[in-house]
Design an enzyme around this catalytic site. Structure first.
Site, PDB file in Angstrom:
ATOM      1  N   CYS A 333       0.834  -1.192   0.000  1.00  0.00           N
ATOM      2  CA  CYS A 333       0.000   0.000   0.000  1.00  0.00           C
ATOM      3  C   CYS A 333       0.883   1.262   0.000  1.00  0.00           C
ATOM      4  CB  CYS A 333      -0.971  -0.046   1.167  1.00  0.00           C
ATOM      5  SG  CYS A 333      -2.425   1.000   0.937  1.00  0.00           S
ATOM      6  N   HIS A 430      -3.725  -5.692   1.140  1.00  0.00           N
ATOM      7  CA  HIS A 430      -3.435  -6.086   2.522  1.00  0.00           C
ATOM      8  C   HIS A 430      -3.921  -7.524   2.747  1.00  0.00           C
ATOM      9  CE1 HIS A 430      -2.345  -2.066   3.914  1.00  0.00           C
ATOM     10  NE2 HIS A 430      -3.383  -1.594   3.253  1.00  0.00           N
TER      11      HIS A 430
END
Length: 494
Positions: A333, A430
């Protein structure tokens, strides 16, 4: 229907774990249970089944209830970006960035939203277990409160106050809360719990009696220190300050620099259960170890600010040296964005408008714009074709030549990037380490074997273990009655 609120004498006293354990306990006794926290502050968030985001603790509590997470379980989420500002998430959606002062001005409106969400959950279940935030004894924050007594009184939910004996002065904490609360707030508290006790419970019987004598509150029991809690995903970054045990012997060393606005650090929980891995968070002021096998750059709530911090700490120099030695780097991310050549935030989404050079380890560039992406996703890693399940929760679009070598593939298309030599990679997903197959593929690239354990099963077992201990140590029937469960449901408890 019935509801009970667990408040605490401070942050990190175990409220989230207690609520999760009670959610599993009452669910397993045949009740339909829902968790609720009106206002949470955390950069660890989860994507919900209804397309929003909530605090990680409420997603875990939903799992404990064996129900999908919903935005109504945490209608107000604050995601800190600086010392004085935070992203405001309302019912799972970004509602802008607010300073502490401007947030205070919206609290009356937000309380109404919280009450609507609470009543929606209340209508669909037998019992709502509500978690407070911080401490109700912080009377300087009482005006406009929507997280503790302000919510409890507005929703007419009885409160049980939790004290953490592991910190010491638990008698003073509970009796002191009784002393500073005003009469109407004090009347909402129906009893107390002691949490994290170590040793022989009989040694604190006189202490519990003293609390009851001084407050008049009912004693609902004393929970011991719960080793199983270490197997649950943590939400509060305070846990990163605690020392972690490391085993002797040479294992593959994986390190994560602890960024100031680190987000979704529960991504790394599964690595801490791998015998072939030594995992460490590296705090500010310490160098990244020269013998690391893999450096992972984590998610961040303020990517440009954390990139600047990374450079101030000299971690960029450590990473460059690691790469020269042939080491591997993975960015997740915000960490993926940092690996590129440039990050631009022209609209000031994560702080003041601006841009900065990235680490230049991937030939990609990121612009922070567009709608926030909130989605669960599945797919497979490019290397080894290992399947994964995860989620995306980010603002920003990343493009560049290295995306022609995607790190993974999803139904929406390829994602992420890999350097030409294969040692630098990144993506927006994630949860990559949760499933054994994907984790094993990543560890195999380091020459480490994996247990292949599904981390979800580890969490499930931990919830069961905690529920079993609470059933033994707490006055469960008393808690259920205080919550207002009707007689026919109380029979299931007793």
């Amino acid at each position: 229907m019935a509801a009970l609120m667990i408040q605490g004498c401070g942050s990190d006293v175990g409220k989230s774990t207690l609520v999760a354990g009670l959610c599993r306990l009452f669910t397993d006794r045949g009740l339909v249970v829902r968790p609720f926290k009106s206002q949470n502050m955390s950069n660890n968030a989860s994507v919900t089944a209804d397309g929003g985001e909530i605090g990680r603790a409420q997603a875990l509590q939903a799992q404990a209830c064996r129900t999908p997470p919903s935005v109504h379980m945490n209608p107000v989420l604050l995601k800190p970006q600086s010392e004085t500002g935070a992203q405001l998430i309302v019912r799972g959606r970004l509602a802008g960035t607010r300073s502490a002062a401007s947030y205070q001005q919206r609290k009356a409106e937000l309380l109404e939203i919280c009450l609507e969400s609470f009543h929606k959950l209340e209508a669909e279940c037998d019992l709502v277990l509500v978690e407070g935030a911080g401490s109700p004894a912080e009377t300087n924050l009482r005006r406009g409160d929507i997280a503790n007594m302000g919510f409890a009184r507005a929703a007419n939910v009885p409160v049980v106050l939790t004290g953490d004996i592991d910190r010491g002065h638990v008698i003073a904490a509970l009796v002191g809360a009784h002393a500073v609360l005003d009469e109407e707030d004090r009347a909402m508290i129906k009893g107390f719990l002691i949490n994290k006790f170590r040793g022989d419970p009989a040694l604190f019987e006189t202490g519990r009696s003293e609390i009851t004598r001084r407050t008049g509150w009912r004693d609902f029991g004393m929970a011991p220190h719960l080793p199983a809690a270490s197997r649950l995903p943590a939400e509060d970054a305070m846990v990163l300050d605690r020392p972690r045990a490391t085993a002797s012997g040479r294992r593959k060393l994986i390190v994560v620099p602890r960024l100031a606005r680190i987000a979704n650090f529960d991504d790394f929980d599964p690595l801490q259960h791998e015998p072939a891995v030594e995992f460490r968070f590296i705090p500010p002021g310490a160098a990244l170890p020269g013998d690391a096998d893999l450096i992972i750059l984590p998610g961040s709530k303020a990517t440009l600010a954390d990139l600047a911090m990374l450079r101030r700490e000299g971690w960029d120099i450590d990473i460059a040296a690691h790469v020269r030695r042939g080491g591997r780097v993975l960015g997740l991310c915000g960490g993926y964005q940092m690996l590129g050549r440039r990050i631009a935030d022209p609209g000031g989404i994560e702080g003041p408008p601006g841009e900065a050079a990235g680490l230049g380890l991937l030939d990609v560039e990121t612009t922070l714009n567009g709608d926030k992406i909130l989605t669960a996703t599945t797919g497979h890693l490019t290397e080894g074709n290992a399947p994964f399940e995860g989620y995306e929760i980010h603002i920003g679009r990343t493009q560049g030549p290295d995306t022609a070598r995607p790190f993974l593939h999803t139904p929406a298309g390829p994602q992420g990037a890999v350097s030409a030599d294969g040692r630098i990679s990144g993506c927006y997903v994630h949860g990559l380490f949760q499933q054994g197959t994907a984790r094993a593929a990543i560890l195999q690239s380091l020459g480490a074997a994996s247990t292949l354990a599904d981390h979800g099963a580890i969490v499930e077992t931990a919830l069961d273990d905690i529920a079993a201990v609470l059933a033994e140590r707490l006055d469960i029937a008393g808690l259920a009655a205080t919550a207002g469960l009707p007689a026919h449901l109380l029979e299931r408890i007793t």
